[in-house]
Design a protein around this motif. Structure first.
Motif, PDB file in Angstrom:
ATOM      1  N   VAL A  81       0.843  -1.196   0.000  1.00  0.00           N
ATOM      2  CA  VAL A  81       0.000   0.000   0.000  1.00  0.00           C
ATOM      3  C   VAL A  81       0.882   1.252   0.000  1.00  0.00           C
ATOM      4  O   VAL A  81       0.644   2.206  -0.749  1.00  0.00           O
ATOM      5  N   ALA A  82       1.935   1.228   0.834  1.00  0.00           N
ATOM      6  CA  ALA A  82       2.843   2.378   0.897  1.00  0.00           C
ATOM      7  C   ALA A  82       3.553   2.598  -0.437  1.00  0.00           C
ATOM      8  O   ALA A  82       3.877   3.733  -0.804  1.00  0.00           O
ATOM      9  N   GLY A  83       3.776   1.524  -1.184  1.00  0.00           N
ATOM     10  CA  GLY A  83       4.435   1.629  -2.487  1.00  0.00           C
ATOM     11  C   GLY A  83       3.501   2.029  -3.611  1.00  0.00           C
ATOM     12  O   GLY A  83       3.932   2.130  -4.767  1.00  0.00           O
ATOM     13  N   GLY A  84       2.225   2.234  -3.287  1.00  0.00           N
ATOM     14  CA  GLY A  84       1.269   2.657  -4.302  1.00  0.00           C
ATOM     15  C   GLY A  84       0.576   1.533  -5.026  1.00  0.00           C
ATOM     16  O   GLY A  84      -0.169   1.762  -5.991  1.00  0.00           O
ATOM     17  N   LEU A  85       0.805   0.279  -4.596  1.00  0.00           N
ATOM     18  CA  LEU A  85       0.129  -0.865  -5.190  1.00  0.00           C
ATOM     19  C   LEU A  85      -1.008  -1.302  -4.276  1.00  0.00           C
ATOM     20  O   LEU A  85      -0.768  -1.837  -3.188  1.00  0.00           O
ATOM     21  N   TYR A  86      -2.217  -1.081  -4.703  1.00  0.00           N
ATOM     22  CA  TYR A  86      -3.369  -1.536  -3.928  1.00  0.00           C
ATOM     23  C   TYR A  86      -4.562  -1.723  -4.863  1.00  0.00           C
ATOM     24  O   TYR A  86      -4.579  -1.214  -5.991  1.00  0.00           O
ATOM     25  N   ILE A  87      -5.528  -2.470  -4.408  1.00  0.00           N
ATOM     26  CA  ILE A  87      -6.691  -2.804  -5.233  1.00  0.00           C
ATOM     27  C   ILE A  87      -7.680  -1.651  -5.156  1.00  0.00           C
ATOM     28  O   ILE A  87      -8.547  -1.611  -4.278  1.00  0.00           O
ATOM     29  N   ASN A  88      -7.535  -0.718  -6.070  1.00  0.00           N
ATOM     30  CA  ASN A  88      -8.431   0.446  -6.083  1.00  0.00           C
ATOM     31  C   ASN A  88      -9.566   0.301  -7.070  1.00  0.00           C
ATOM     32  O   ASN A  88     -10.413   1.189  -7.193  1.00  0.00           O
ATOM     33  N   ASP A  89      -9.609  -0.836  -7.791  1.00  0.00           N
ATOM     34  CA  ASP A  89     -10.656  -1.060  -8.786  1.00  0.00           C
ATOM     35  C   ASP A  89     -10.856  -2.566  -8.946  1.00  0.00           C
ATOM     36  O   ASP A  89      -9.906  -3.292  -9.239  1.00  0.00           O
ATOM     37  N   LEU A  90     -12.096  -3.029  -8.753  1.00  0.00           N
ATOM     38  CA  LEU A  90     -12.401  -4.452  -8.925  1.00  0.00           C
ATOM     39  C   LEU A  90     -12.806  -4.771 -10.360  1.00  0.00           C
ATOM     40  O   LEU A  90     -13.120  -5.912 -10.667  1.00  0.00           O
ATOM     41  N   HIS A  91     -12.826  -3.778 -11.231  1.00  0.00           N
ATOM     42  CA  HIS A  91     -13.075  -3.968 -12.660  1.00  0.00           C
ATOM     43  C   HIS A  91     -14.365  -4.741 -12.933  1.00  0.00           C
ATOM     44  O   HIS A  91     -14.414  -5.600 -13.819  1.00  0.00           O
ATOM     45  N   GLY A  92     -15.402  -4.462 -12.124  1.00  0.00           N
ATOM     46  CA  GLY A  92     -16.710  -5.062 -12.365  1.00  0.00           C
ATOM     47  C   GLY A  92     -16.999  -6.303 -11.548  1.00  0.00           C
ATOM     48  O   GLY A  92     -18.107  -6.857 -11.640  1.00  0.00           O
ATOM     49  N   LEU A  93     -16.053  -6.810 -10.757  1.00  0.00           N
ATOM     50  CA  LEU A  93     -16.325  -7.967  -9.912  1.00  0.00           C
ATOM     51  C   LEU A  93     -17.393  -7.590  -8.892  1.00  0.00           C
ATOM     52  O   LEU A  93     -17.250  -6.605  -8.162  1.00  0.00           O
ATOM     53  N   PHE A  94     -18.466  -8.393  -8.853  1.00  0.00           N
ATOM     54  CA  PHE A  94     -19.636  -8.095  -8.013  1.00  0.00           C
ATOM     55  C   PHE A  94     -20.204  -6.710  -8.350  1.00  0.00           C
ATOM     56  O   PHE A  94     -20.753  -6.030  -7.484  1.00  0.00           O
TER      57      PHE A  94
END
Length: 382
Positions: free
Chosen positions: A140-153
């Motif tokens: 998260v600190a490195g800027g890698l996080y799941i900010n988009d589920l791209h339509g999942l659910f």
């Protein structure tokens, strides 16, 4: 040679670099793994067989010690050579991803040390769990996080207060999924190798060349390990396991690469029109689905979900009479099929429906295996 390099187009240079890092990792790992075998037998650093384990002879489990040093050394060596020859593209690429790669490097090295300590003296799963959460926090600190589920659910953008904890849980989940699937010869390295190949192609198509090099470099180091793990003779002291050092660090590398794919925008064409969530996690379906099923089975039977048993998918295949190598080839082949089908179907079907279909297929397959195991047990009793 300098003039040849300078005439390369940027794309050609990066593709060449990816091939070179792949070959260097094969070479370095092929030299280093036999030395690890020699030291392991001299110092009696061996994994002894017991009633839960499948192998019958003492085998070193320190193969993972070679993984990350070889990958990082190969990439840094190529960086130095490119600088020597007057090409600054690789350094520029590393600088652009400096924040992410710095935190990623730290997370991998932390897990590398924890895995080595676990292989040598043993570490409680609670301590490993805390370290894995810390690695998720570093992502998260490195800027890698799941900010988009791209339509999942039917969910797309995620607010940061949800994205951060979801990412940390996902990191812990994937690391443990890879760690727990490492149960028979060649299975973890085969599944991870397939994932790295897919990721490498995706990153090349997305022009994320540094990550392509990481993927192909990791694939390269898995090739000689796979040879010694699957075809090595334990009686001749030529067989080795990756241990927690390998499974934890490879799992962390998969976390970094899969999270990065969620932020990529591939070129137009097949990959460009595929769902990014599917591209990121389709190669990890088998280990992820397996760890969920095993955890649910343990909880339903009143067992500690973090303690090992013999209920993984590879154990089921062995229980119906498959040989280790056949079971490994079967699972890796199914993983490739799952990945290709999901990527192709994501062009026409929503990611939610794809996930539901995958779960149904996985559940039916496991029900069929359970029935076959019961039938075989009944035939033996009769």
């Amino acid at each position: 040679m300098m003039s040849l390099l300078i005439t390369f187009s940027p794309d050609a240079f990066w593709i060449t670099s990816s091939i070179l890092v792949f070959l260097l990792c094969i070479l370095f790992a092929g030299v280093l793994i036999p030395q690890i075998l020699l030291i392991s037998f001299r110092r009696n650093l061996l994994d002894e067989p017991d009633e839960r384990k499948i192998h019958k002879a003492e085998v070193p489990r320190l193969g993972g010690i070679a993984f990350k040093p070889v990958v990082f050394t190969s990439i840094v060596l190529l960086l130095g050579i490119s600088q020597l020859l007057g090409y600054s593209g690789m350094l520029d690429g590393l600088s652009m991803e400096g924040r992410t790669l710095s935190f990623g490097f730290c997370s991998i090295m932390v897990l590398y040390l924890v895995g080595m300590a676990d292989d040598l003296i043993g570490i409680r799963y609670r301590a490993k769990f805390v370290v894995q959460l810390a690695c998720g926090l570093m992502m998260v600190a490195g800027g890698l996080y799941i900010n988009d589920l791209h339509g999942l659910f039917f969910i797309h953008a995620l607010p940061e207060w949800i994205a951060y904890p979801v990412t940390m849980v996902a990191v812990v989940f994937i690391i443990n999924a890879i760690n727990l699937i490492d149960g028979i010869d060649g299975l973890a390295s085969g599944l991870c190798g397939v994932a790295m190949l897919f990721y490498g192609v995706i990153f090349l198509s997305s022009h994320k060349y540094i990550y392509a090099m990481l993927a192909f470099g990791t694939l390269g180091v898995l090739v000689p390990f796979f040879y010694y793990n699957v075809f090595g003779d334990a009686e001749r002291k030529r067989k080795i396991f990756m241990g927690d050092t390998g499974s934890l660090t490879i799992g962390m590398m998969l976390c970094i690469l899969s999270l990065k794919i969620l932020q990529c925008f591939p070129e137009e064409g097949l990959l460009g029109r595929s769902n990014m969530f599917v591209l990121a996690y389709a190669p990890l379906i088998i280990p992820c689905f397996d760890v969920v099923r095993v955890y649910l089975h343990r909880v339903r039977n009143g067992k500690n979900p973090f303690l090992p048993d013999k209920n993984h998918i590879h154990h089921k295949l062995l229980a119906i009479g498959m040989k280790q190598r056949v079971a490994m080839i079967t699972i890796v082949s199914v993983s490739i099929l799952f990945t290709l089908c999901n990527i192709l179907l994501s062009l026409y079907v929503s990611v939610t429906l794809l996930l539901i279909a995958d779960i149904i297929v996985w559940t039916l397959a496991n029900m069929w295996l359970s029935r076959k195991i019961k039938e075989k047990a009944g035939n033996i009793k009769s």
